[in-house]
Design an enzyme around this catalytic site. Structure first.
Site, PDB file in Angstrom:
ATOM      1  N   ARG A 270      -0.145   9.258 -10.181  1.00  0.00           N
ATOM      2  CA  ARG A 270      -0.207   8.025  -9.384  1.00  0.00           C
ATOM      3  C   ARG A 270       0.509   6.848 -10.063  1.00  0.00           C
ATOM      4  O   ARG A 270       1.129   6.023  -9.411  1.00  0.00           O
ATOM      5  CB  ARG A 270      -1.675   7.651  -9.117  1.00  0.00           C
TER       6      ARG A 270
ATOM      7  N   ASN B  48     -10.607  -2.565  -5.908  1.00  0.00           N
ATOM      8  CA  ASN B  48      -9.805  -1.704  -6.793  1.00  0.00           C
ATOM      9  C   ASN B  48     -10.452  -1.494  -8.166  1.00  0.00           C
ATOM     10  O   ASN B  48     -10.107  -0.545  -8.882  1.00  0.00           O
ATOM     11  CB  ASN B  48      -8.388  -2.259  -6.983  1.00  0.00           C
ATOM     12  N   TRP B  49     -11.415  -2.359  -8.542  1.00  0.00           N
ATOM     13  CA  TRP B  49     -12.133  -2.142  -9.806  1.00  0.00           C
ATOM     14  C   TRP B  49     -12.891  -0.822  -9.776  1.00  0.00           C
ATOM     15  O   TRP B  49     -13.243  -0.287 -10.821  1.00  0.00           O
ATOM     16  CB  TRP B  49     -13.122  -3.283 -10.080  1.00  0.00           C
TER      17      TRP B  49
ATOM     18  N   ARG C 258       0.408   7.663  -2.593  1.00  0.00           N
ATOM     19  CA  ARG C 258       0.968   8.698  -1.709  1.00  0.00           C
ATOM     20  C   ARG C 258       2.446   8.950  -2.009  1.00  0.00           C
ATOM     21  O   ARG C 258       2.944  10.059  -1.935  1.00  0.00           O
ATOM     22  CB  ARG C 258       0.765   8.305  -0.234  1.00  0.00           C
TER      23      ARG C 258
ATOM     24  N   SER D  74      -7.256  -5.614  -5.534  1.00  0.00           N
ATOM     25  CA  SER D  74      -8.403  -6.160  -4.794  1.00  0.00           C
ATOM     26  C   SER D  74      -9.669  -6.047  -5.642  1.00  0.00           C
ATOM     27  O   SER D  74      -9.702  -5.302  -6.624  1.00  0.00           O
ATOM     28  CB  SER D  74      -8.589  -5.395  -3.486  1.00  0.00           C
TER      29      SER D  74
ATOM     30  N   ASP E 161       0.836  -1.198   0.000  1.00  0.00           N
ATOM     31  CA  ASP E 161       0.000   0.000   0.000  1.00  0.00           C
ATOM     32  C   ASP E 161       0.876   1.255   0.000  1.00  0.00           C
ATOM     33  O   ASP E 161       1.969   1.256   0.570  1.00  0.00           O
ATOM     34  CB  ASP E 161      -0.904  -0.025   1.248  1.00  0.00           C
TER      35      ASP E 161
ATOM     36  N   ASN F  31       1.430   3.392  -2.926  1.00  0.00           N
ATOM     37  CA  ASN F  31       2.021   3.845  -4.203  1.00  0.00           C
ATOM     38  C   ASN F  31       1.542   5.256  -4.568  1.00  0.00           C
ATOM     39  O   ASN F  31       2.328   6.093  -5.016  1.00  0.00           O
ATOM     40  CB  ASN F  31       1.612   2.909  -5.349  1.00  0.00           C
TER      41      ASN F  31
END
Ligand code: FPP
Length: 258
Positions: A45, A80-81, A36, A77, A32, A34
């Site tokens: 991003r 995440n879709w 930020r 996850s 977790d 990426n």
């Protein structure tokens, strides 16, 4: 020794303190931070995800060198879709590039790649590439690298319940056969042991619908470091922290606790 003291030591010293006989057999990671990492540098991003892949390469290689047998990375996850479509397609593209580029190294390092999750939801070319890399690396025995893709712990459990019910209906098993062991064999993770250690980067202290069944007795390690910055030294600190813990599995302490 506390984490802040370990941070003062060199990578070489940290490595010398690792007990190779007490490594986690299965290590799972929630990668977790990426986004930020990129935001801190005023970058898009996707730049964070690219650097995240560089961290993936470093950690996969190092885990194999150390002798970790199973490494699972929570790469995408089910939730995440729901990200903006451009980010989802960029992530899928990066995944495809990673698989294409990495095959040679996976073969040379004898790493077997597996994917778990609702793989049929991935774009067809990515799913096809995954299945070809899985097939080509299937005989590799040094380490199993599992990518959790379009995965969520709850849907893993629901899929398993569905298949158990189907097998009961088809009289392949009887209701009385159902046990924790039998149920585990219906999960996406049926071929891998439960994790001994789970690491989550970026300072978030939650499980976020990752392995819900499988984490029952897993040691949890949370670090503020963002995934792209999680490299060999951070990894050794996490392992040393794990090795300092006493795992009791619900039993009493071996250290003379009355
Ligand atoms: C979390 O960071 C990371 C992801 C959702 C994707 C992880 C993917 C990679 C590291 C690259 C692809 C992986 C492989 C194995 C090829 P975030 O975007 O949620 O970061 P944030 O919370 O700071 O926004």
């Amino acid at each position: 020794m506390q984490t802040k003291d370990l941070e003062l030591l060199s990578e070489e010293t940290l490595l010398s303190r690792i007990d190779k006989s007490q490594l986690p057999k299965h290590l799972a990671i929630i990668m977790d931070g990426n986004g930020r990492w990129a935001a801190k540098r005023h970058l898009p991003r996707i730049a964070g995800h690219k650097e995240g892949i560089s961290a993936v390469r470093e950690i996969v290689t190092f885990a194999r060198e150390l002798g970790i047998r199973f490494l699972t990375l929570y790469a995408f996850s089910n939730e995440n879709w729901n990200r903006p479509t451009t980010e989802v397609s960029q992530l899928m593209r990066l995944l495809g590039l990673y698989l294409k580029k990495e095959l040679k190294t996976l073969m040379a390092d004898k790493v077997c790649l597996k994917a778990i999750g609702q793989i049929d939801r991935l774009p067809k070319p990515v799913a096809a590439l995954l299945s070809s890399v899985e097939e080509k690396t299937s005989q590799n025995k040094e380490m199993t690298l599992t990518l959790a893709l379009s995965y969520s712990g709850r849907s893993d459990i629901v899929d398993a319940v569905h298949n158990v019910c189907k097998d009961i209906q088809d009289q392949k098993i009887s209701l009385n056969d159902l046990s924790e062991t039998v149920f585990s064999n219906y999960l996406h993770t049926k071929e891998i042991p439960d994790p001994d250690l789970m690491i989550r980067t970026s300072g978030e202290i939650r499980v976020s619908n990752f392995f819900l069944w499988q984490l029952a007795y897993t040691e949890l390690y949370f670090t503020n470091t963002l995934w792209p910055d999680f490299r060999r030294k951070e990894f050794l600190i996490a392992l040393l922290n794990y090795q300092s813990r006493e795992r009791r599995f619900g039993k009493v302490s071996h250290k003379g606790k009355s």
